[in-house]
Design a protein around this motif. Structure first.
Motif, PDB file in Angstrom:
ATOM      1  N   GLY A  20       7.238  11.267  -5.402  1.00  0.00           N
ATOM      2  CA  GLY A  20       8.280  10.505  -4.701  1.00  0.00           C
ATOM      3  C   GLY A  20       9.669  10.727  -5.263  1.00  0.00           C
ATOM      4  O   GLY A  20       9.848  11.335  -6.320  1.00  0.00           O
TER       5      GLY A  20
ATOM      6  N   CYS B  87      10.719   5.950 -10.163  1.00  0.00           N
ATOM      7  CA  CYS B  87      10.284   6.343  -8.826  1.00  0.00           C
ATOM      8  C   CYS B  87      10.515   5.195  -7.852  1.00  0.00           C
ATOM      9  O   CYS B  87      10.145   4.057  -8.121  1.00  0.00           O
ATOM     10  CB  CYS B  87       8.798   6.715  -8.866  1.00  0.00           C
TER      11      CYS B  87
ATOM     12  N   CYS C  84       9.035  12.308  -8.905  1.00  0.00           N
ATOM     13  CA  CYS C  84       8.043  11.551  -9.673  1.00  0.00           C
ATOM     14  C   CYS C  84       6.813  12.419  -9.938  1.00  0.00           C
ATOM     15  O   CYS C  84       6.292  13.074  -9.042  1.00  0.00           O
ATOM     16  CB  CYS C  84       7.648  10.308  -8.889  1.00  0.00           C
TER      17      CYS C  84
ATOM     18  N   HIS D 102       3.900  11.281 -10.757  1.00  0.00           N
ATOM     19  CA  HIS D 102       2.673  10.608 -10.316  1.00  0.00           C
ATOM     20  C   HIS D 102       2.434  10.811  -8.824  1.00  0.00           C
ATOM     21  O   HIS D 102       1.338  11.148  -8.409  1.00  0.00           O
ATOM     22  CB  HIS D 102       2.745   9.112 -10.634  1.00  0.00           C
ATOM     23  N   CYS D 103       3.492  10.602  -8.029  1.00  0.00           N
ATOM     24  CA  CYS D 103       3.280  10.603  -6.582  1.00  0.00           C
ATOM     25  C   CYS D 103       4.172  11.601  -5.847  1.00  0.00           C
ATOM     26  O   CYS D 103       4.067  11.747  -4.629  1.00  0.00           O
ATOM     27  CB  CYS D 103       3.502   9.193  -6.028  1.00  0.00           C
TER      28      CYS D 103
ATOM     29  N   CYS E 245       6.545   4.500  -6.292  1.00  0.00           N
ATOM     30  CA  CYS E 245       5.474   3.858  -7.060  1.00  0.00           C
ATOM     31  C   CYS E 245       5.968   3.089  -8.279  1.00  0.00           C
ATOM     32  O   CYS E 245       5.183   2.437  -8.962  1.00  0.00           O
ATOM     33  CB  CYS E 245       4.423   4.891  -7.473  1.00  0.00           C
TER      34      CYS E 245
HETATM   35 ZN    ZN Z   1       6.018   7.831  -7.957  1.00  0.00          ZN
END
Ligand code: ZN
Length: 183
Positions: free
Chosen positions: A142, A154, A137, A139-140, A157
């Motif tokens: 993950g 993801c 991911c 963004h995070c 998140c």
């Molecule tokens: Zn994520």
């Protein structure tokens, strides 16, 4: 038949088509192998012989770890050649329209070597088995799972992101890469 060593000049593209076991720099064809030079019926020059470990050749399937993604260009390091882990330090170049939305830095992509002109290893992701085989991911960081044909979701998140996924994505994750032979 003439015996040649890797890097030895074997012809020019005005005269011959570069074939198996060769590469081209500035119109000159060089051998990528230790072997014997042959010219076939189509005036294609080939070098028959043992290939060098860690040197990608046209037609090889490679796994590339991406290091740079621009609008229409992806660069990365070749980490597997035909299923064998290599420390080849060869950089692969992928030309792909809209690459920035489909592939991200750090992704592992499965690709095929289509040309070695001018010292550049050009790869293609044409074909359903080619494309991103491992990603996280954005963004995070993950873990992600396939969400649509060309999107991942993801599990941490919930973000959904586009990826140019190989049909092997998920099945072709780290454990499979680890199962590849190490040299
Ligand atoms: Zn994520």
């Amino acid at each position: 038949m003439k015996l040649v060593t890797p890097g030895e000049r074997v012809g020019v593209i005005e005269e011959y088509e570069p074939g198996e076991g060769t590469y081209v720099v500035d119109g000159v064809i060089y051998s990528s192998r230790l072997g014997f030079v042959e010219v076939d019926k189509e005036r294609r020059i080939v070098v028959k012989g043992k290939r060098l470990v860690g040197v990608p050749e046209v037609g090889d399937e490679v796994i590339v770890k991406t290091t740079l993604v621009q609008r229409n260009i992806v660069n990365g390091v070749i980490i597997f050649i035909n299923g064998v882990e290599v420390d080849s330090c060869f950089v692969a170049l992928l030309l792909l329209r809209g690459a920035q939305k489909k592939i991200f830095v750090g992704d592992l992509i499965r690709a095929r070597v289509i040309s070695r002109a001018n010292g550049v290893v050009h790869v293609s992701v044409r074909g359903p088995e080619m494309g991103v085989v491992q990603t996280v991911c954005n963004h995070c960081g993950g873990k992600v799972v396939r969400y649509r044909a060309n999107a991942v979701k993801c599990v941490e998140c919930g973000a959904v992101e586009e990826r140019l996924l190989s049909k092997e994505f998920g099945r072709f994750d780290l454990p499979v890469l680890k199962a590849y032979k190490r040299i």
